[in-house]
Design an enzyme around this catalytic site. Sequence first.
Site, PDB file in Angstrom:
ATOM      1  N   HIS A  63      21.048  -8.754 -17.172  1.00  0.00           N
ATOM      2  CA  HIS A  63      21.754  -8.232 -16.003  1.00  0.00           C
ATOM      3  C   HIS A  63      23.122  -7.661 -16.364  1.00  0.00           C
ATOM      4  CE1 HIS A  63      18.947 -10.960 -13.557  1.00  0.00           C
ATOM      5  NE2 HIS A  63      18.620  -9.709 -13.307  1.00  0.00           N
ATOM      6  N   CYS A  99      41.373 -29.627 -42.741  1.00  0.00           N
ATOM      7  CA  CYS A  99      42.313 -30.745 -42.814  1.00  0.00           C
ATOM      8  C   CYS A  99      41.849 -31.933 -41.976  1.00  0.00           C
ATOM      9  CB  CYS A  99      43.710 -30.299 -42.382  1.00  0.00           C
ATOM     10  SG  CYS A  99      43.756 -29.522 -40.750  1.00  0.00           S
ATOM     11  N   CYS A 142      24.220 -12.405 -16.900  1.00  0.00           N
ATOM     12  CA  CYS A 142      23.562 -12.910 -18.112  1.00  0.00           C
ATOM     13  C   CYS A 142      23.317 -11.786 -19.106  1.00  0.00           C
ATOM     14  CB  CYS A 142      22.243 -13.596 -17.756  1.00  0.00           C
ATOM     15  SG  CYS A 142      21.012 -12.504 -17.012  1.00  0.00           S
ATOM     16  N   CYS A 186      24.975 -16.712 -13.439  1.00  0.00           N
ATOM     17  CA  CYS A 186      24.755 -15.285 -13.280  1.00  0.00           C
ATOM     18  C   CYS A 186      24.662 -14.944 -11.794  1.00  0.00           C
ATOM     19  CB  CYS A 186      23.485 -14.862 -14.015  1.00  0.00           C
ATOM     20  SG  CYS A 186      23.068 -13.112 -13.800  1.00  0.00           S
ATOM     21  N   HIS A 222      46.901 -28.409 -37.161  1.00  0.00           N
ATOM     22  CA  HIS A 222      46.813 -29.032 -38.492  1.00  0.00           C
ATOM     23  C   HIS A 222      46.830 -30.548 -38.340  1.00  0.00           C
ATOM     24  CE1 HIS A 222      47.172 -29.384 -42.787  1.00  0.00           C
ATOM     25  NE2 HIS A 222      48.348 -29.978 -42.729  1.00  0.00           N
ATOM     26  N   CYS A 238      20.767 -13.861 -11.130  1.00  0.00           N
ATOM     27  CA  CYS A 238      19.567 -14.683 -11.306  1.00  0.00           C
ATOM     28  C   CYS A 238      19.864 -16.171 -11.421  1.00  0.00           C
ATOM     29  CB  CYS A 238      18.793 -14.243 -12.544  1.00  0.00           C
ATOM     30  SG  CYS A 238      19.703 -14.488 -14.091  1.00  0.00           S
TER      31      CYS A 238
END
Length: 801
Positions: free
Chosen positions: A188, A289, A175, A155, A761, A158
């Site tokens: 924030h 799968c 944040c 952040c 897959h 902070c």
Amino acid sequence: DSEGGLYVCLNTFLGFGREHIERHYRKTGQCVYLHLKRHVIEKVPGASGGALPKRRNAKLFLDLEISSDVNSDDFEYEDEAKLVIFPDHYEISLPNIEELPALVTIACDALLSAKSPYRKQEPDSWEEELQASKHAKTLVQLDNGVRIPPSGWKCSQCDLRENLWLNLTDGSVLCGKWFFDGSGGNGHAMEHYKETGYPLAVKLGTITPDGADVYSFDEEEPVLDPHIAKHLAHFGIDMLQMQVTENGLRDNDIKPRVSEWEVIQEAGVKLKPMYGPGYTGMKNLGNSCYLNAVMQAIFSIPEFQRAYVGNLPRIFDYSPLDPTQDFNTQMAKLGHGLLSGQYSKPPMKSELIEQVMKEEHKPQHNGISPRMFKAFISKGHPEFSSNRQQDAQEFFLHLINLVERNPVGSENPSDVFRFLVEERTQCCQSRKVRYTERVDYIMQLPVPMEAATNKDELIAYELKRREAEAARRPLPELVRAKIPFTACLQAFSEPSNVEDFWSSALQAKSAGVKTSRFASFPEYLVVQIKKFTFGLDWIPKKLDVSIDMPDFLDISHLRARGLQPGEEELPDIAPPIVIPDDPKALDIDESSVMQLAEMGFPLEACRKAVYYTGNLGAEVAFNWIIAHMEEPDFAEPLVMPAFGEVASSGAAALGAVGLDNQPPEEMVAIIISMGFQRNLAIQALKATNNNLERALEWIFSHPDPEEENDPALDTMDMENNANANILAETGSEGPRIKDGPGRYELFGFISHMGTSTMSGHYVCHLRKEGRWVIYNDLRVCASERPPKDLGYIYFYHRIPS
């Protein structure tokens, strides 16, 4: 039971088939059961085009269900319910109000009106359908030159590193608050919106090729951003560009991906369906799968067949009253479903005629639906409990962990995979060495792209591809890199640099190199090809390579040799530990995190390992991972501990097992990661009122501490270790190892199609009765062209001497 319906005990509310109901009655003495039967009326076209009702009994589709779509318009149902009193099998038809006590009537009504947990599980597991944001189409993005790196975020207000949101207008990283996802923050991102009015933000860490979590501050709810790829690309995040066109696929991805899918699934070839024991398919429950492929491979191994299917009567007899929460019961049930042949039978002549009448010429593949197994095995796991695609290799290790923690009989079937790795680390400056051993279950082979044997073809293809893209012409036919298997083996055995190596000989950081060798060879060797990596442009790359995997493999030359004549060992001195006054102030070395993540460990576990070992490098963090990977919260997000707290509150904050006056678990973990025994770490912390620095001094001043025979301490040791059975088994003798010659034969492999382990897959190929068989979810067929060169995980068994 396919004929007798389902019996539900009115005391335990557990369901049983006809073959198991007597056993449950004898075992529990419960005598009142609700008997449910479903009669299916199937509409089939008649000669005149009308619908002729066809009545037949059908099983209740609960767990080991056949693949027919019972929710389609081709079926209608009639349900029958009776109350059955044991042991005389006295039946009372329902509804019946006059003869039954009110409590029994209420219980029956509740069961009959209840929604099936499996049907309920499906919609609950998907996120609520989101609406497109009204700001997405007209969002203005500032040309301020901001570029977001693929890691190391914090952040800007902070310095928090959790719950971070990227504002899609100006690229600010800020944040969130508690109400975003429950992980907390200082708000924030919201304050920034109130100051600027920039409405949309995307949560960092949720971006995949399939989308991302987007929040609209103005609309005050999660939203969809149909232009998310363009908005992220503005800040240098190109991951979503992989799939952006009108049809959802980038033009230059179509040919490679379709080609891979066709080859691995053997499309375009008429494959003969296989039926009978060992040829049973598994229904895809929605991106499951990876589970299907791994379990097919697991139950092709005789040791697992004997442990679970061979012991099925004993496991069922000794299962708890709630077998849905018993690992061994669920494994035995799944193994029986795959190996009995009851759910893999060729269609009857009448069914073939019916298919012709419906103009359906595709064979009908029956099989099982492992809903209850998946629900249990993924319970509490943040990834496997979701409906997202997962990495088959991670699931294999998760399964082995559960097998280790739930022994069945005297023989542990996972012993066949376990082997010891000897790691030799050398300080480049002092030339001294350290030998360590660790347990592993998978041999991970790197892919050296520089060893490709068709480099000229690859260069020519790349030039043609770029020219075709620039001229908007059709792309040339794909050229896949051909990597010799011997080059992968050579890359595995070569020394690798150790980042931030701390030399005990120099008492400082130094350059180090590490080599790995087999201290033992397993009965079954699992080989993973490391096809997946990360680019600096945020793209999770899959190496599209062809490797000539051998049918017969000899790795005897990789046998460990131990300390050699003339080698001098590094002193056994632990590195200094750095304890910040504010735990949140410790920056996490993201390069070490990514180094560990590329080895296949969960990202959050890697962050915890680097944090708890004080940023001393990937090697020290790796040892922490090996020591803690059996713990139930191993893959949970990092929670910054408060070192100043007292023992009880510190332990509670970290979810440690709550025994009074026990040291915080994170302090114990730090000392263990330095090479000391757990009991010694706990003694030292107790003696110093949980002061980490003083505890280390206490250890060095007490080289031979007295044994502590505190029963509470023993209890905590067992409860805090998620694999207490393994500890009890290994003791001072070490883990149980089935060593032998290093010569192997290939009997199976799992292939992956797609650009990422989180999408695509999985398909499994197994060699049975002298021929290859493809297991593609419910579809089980004789393989005509097994794509052994495109596999992801390979299974070898030892060749007897």
